[in-house]
Design an enzyme around this catalytic site. Structure first.
Site, PDB file in Angstrom:
ATOM      1  N   ARG A 158       0.839  -1.211   0.000  1.00  0.00           N
ATOM      2  CA  ARG A 158       0.000   0.000   0.000  1.00  0.00           C
ATOM      3  C   ARG A 158       0.872   1.259   0.000  1.00  0.00           C
ATOM      4  NH1 ARG A 158      -3.703  -0.711   5.118  1.00  0.00           N
ATOM      5  NH2 ARG A 158      -4.869   1.022   4.169  1.00  0.00           N
ATOM      6  N   LYS A 188      -2.918   9.134   4.627  1.00  0.00           N
ATOM      7  CA  LYS A 188      -2.990   8.296   5.831  1.00  0.00           C
ATOM      8  C   LYS A 188      -1.707   7.487   5.977  1.00  0.00           C
ATOM      9  CE  LYS A 188      -5.557   4.679   3.360  1.00  0.00           C
ATOM     10  NZ  LYS A 188      -6.867   4.053   3.146  1.00  0.00           N
ATOM     11  N   HIS A 201      -5.636  -3.077  13.264  1.00  0.00           N
ATOM     12  CA  HIS A 201      -6.980  -3.653  13.260  1.00  0.00           C
ATOM     13  C   HIS A 201      -7.145  -4.639  14.419  1.00  0.00           C
ATOM     14  CE1 HIS A 201      -6.681  -2.339   9.031  1.00  0.00           C
ATOM     15  NE2 HIS A 201      -7.993  -2.229   9.078  1.00  0.00           N
ATOM     16  N   ASP A 273      -9.057   6.884  11.509  1.00  0.00           N
ATOM     17  CA  ASP A 273      -9.200   5.525  11.006  1.00  0.00           C
ATOM     18  C   ASP A 273     -10.401   4.915  11.733  1.00  0.00           C
ATOM     19  OD1 ASP A 273      -8.690   3.231   9.566  1.00  0.00           O
ATOM     20  OD2 ASP A 273      -6.598   3.065  10.187  1.00  0.00           O
TER      21      ASP A 273
END
Length: 489
Positions: A158, A188, A201, A273
């Site tokens: 990413r 981000k 996460h 987020d």
């Protein structure tokens, strides 16, 4: 004004000076970005939009077909012509528009290796054009993280790369391409999620870095994004003790106010987020997390993909209560709602205009990293067999088709002839991955074998693609097995 100063009047507010409850609910709603479950707009989302909801986020799990997505977006736009309709469309591995098939764009790591800012900007503009055609006006991209840790489980491909100035150049180009085509960008994950081996996460990562390194590495791409007038910046749920030893970035006035606002001069919207992530709310619950984020200086709160009407109402009421009990200054809530409203005004929905393009297959292939063993494998006249080993993707990527299997070009080992050469395809290939033992076994049986890494390289692979999107997978299959015709579009 720094965010840390915005709460100074919270303890001075009295019931008689507070906005009305109705006004507080409208202000609070203007700072929220829920997702929802299902393929059609729920009634509660329609009601929330009419009551001032600031944004709605669409996830891959809201898609069943392109036609269904278009219908869903039409339903949302019919209720609100100006609301921020949002998604994570980074291109590459993280895609929502193409969640069912894989992205038609190569993604940041490949763009970084092509290393042509104009190509990066054009890729972003093409994404914006697709978003415009559906009514989206805010994209939670680009990823501006410097992937300095190869084993990073959530950033990896990413990122545009591992060098700060390189990432900064392409972050600015991507931002300019997207916003030039009419869609707000969101750099981000501030102040940088690249130097961690923990996925936020699932847990709360800590980045142990000194201030000089932070300024010379993590912050450089964000400075470039700000210079490119990025409309918004997303916080990360990480601990950065050199900046704040007590609060994750999302909840840190020192990071959001002192650093991002005061030191870097960012005046746009600060977006969190997803607050349903373990790194944000596992210990406190999402209602407390929402209040903490607003108090720290966030303007728009991403609530996650599985927001229910009960959770939404609970968060809304928690924000209202926090103003009444002095935890949150009325001025801070007004400021957050105002910044979100400005973002909406600055980026109204607009029609597609045919902007941008996708790098062609040859340029994507040229971005691959090949060892001498891979070149020898390609030169071998034996019949190629592509075998894909599944690896669980991180939650940001989700269950998107990838690699040769996404193109119906992968075979099972039971179908491998004795003279075949074999490419074992995987991603996230750490030392414990099963691919290494399988490669040794097949070589012992007399096969010429290469290992293909479709993620960020961690060492040992013979060919690295730096991504697994549909366009990258097509380039990979075209390189390894050019005899395979009629690949699925």
């Amino acid at each position: 004004m720094s965010t840390s100063s915005l709460s100074s009047d919270s303890t001075q507010a009295t019931e008689s000076t507070l906005p009305s409850r109705a006004e507080l609910r409208i202000l609070a709603a203007g700072t929220l970005m829920p997702g929802f479950q299902g393929m059609v707009m729920p009634n509660w989302i329609a009601t929330a939009l009419k009551a001032g909801l600031g944004s709605v986020c669409i996830y891959g799990t809201n898609l069943s077909s392109p036609a269904q997505l278009a219908t869903l977006m039409g339903q949302l736009r019919a209720v609100s012509s100006s609301v921020l309709l949002t998604l994570d469309e980074e291109g590459g591995d993280v895609t929502r528009l193409h969640y069912l098939t894989g992205s038609n764009q190569p993604g940041n790591a490949v763009l970084g290796r092509i290393d042509d800012p104009a190509t990066t900007a054009s890729s972003a503009a093409a994404i914006a054009d697709e978003l415009n055609s559906l009514g989206f006006n805010l994209n939670l991209a680009p990823d501006a993280d410097v992937n300095s840790t190869a084993a990073n489980p959530v950033i990896g491909v990413r990122s545009f790369g591992a060098d700060a100035s390189h990432v900064a150049t392409h972050t600015a180009a991507w931002t300019t391409g997207l916003q030039g085509a009419g869609v707000a960008a969101c750099a981000k994950h501030f102040p940088g999620h690249g130097d961690t081996a923990t996925d936020s996460h699932l847990a709360l990562p800590t980045i142990e870095v000194d201030l000089q390194t932070l300024r010379e590495r993590e912050l450089v791409p964000f400075g470039a994004a700000i210079a490119a007038n990025v409309a918004s910046i997303m916080t990360s749920h990480i601990m950065v003790p050199v900046l704040d030893a007590e609060n994750p970035a999302t909840f840190s006035p020192a990071i959001l106010g002192g650093l991002l606002r005061d030191s870097l001069g960012f005046e746009g919207a600060i977006i969190t987020d997803a607050l349903d992530m373990a790194g944000a709310s596992a210990q406190t619950g999402i209602e407390i997390a929402a209040v903490r984020a607003l108090a720290a200086g966030a303007d728009l709160l991403c609530l996650g993909s599985e927001t229910t009407p009960e959770r939404y109402e609970g968060i809304l009421e928690a924000i209202v209560a926090s103003v009444h009990n002095g935890q949150l200054a009325p001025s801070r809530l007004r400021e957050a709602a105002a910044r979100t409203a400005k973002l909406t005004r600055d980026y109204p929905p607009r029609p597609a205009a045919g902007a941008g393009s996708t790098p062609d297959q040859a340029r994507i292939t040229a971005a691959f990293e090949l060892s001498d063993a891979a070149r020898a494998w390609l030169a071998d006249a034996a019949q190629p067999v592509l075998v894909q080993l599944e690896t669980e993707a991180n939650m940001a990527v989700g269950q998107v088709p990838w690699g040769a299997r996404a193109l119906d070009a992968a075979s099972e080992l039971t179908n491998v002839g004795p003279a075949a050469k074999i490419a074992l395809i995987g991603r996230g290939l750490d030392p414990a991955h099963q691919i290494w033992g399988l490669a040794d076994s097949l070589r012992a049986q007399g096969h010429r074998v290469i290992v293909v890494e479709c993620g960020w390289p961690r060492g040992g692979a013979d060919l690295v693609t730096f991504g697994a999107s549909r366009s990258v997978s097509r380039a990979l299959v075209g390189l390894l097995a050019p005899h395979i015709g009629g690949l699925r579009a």
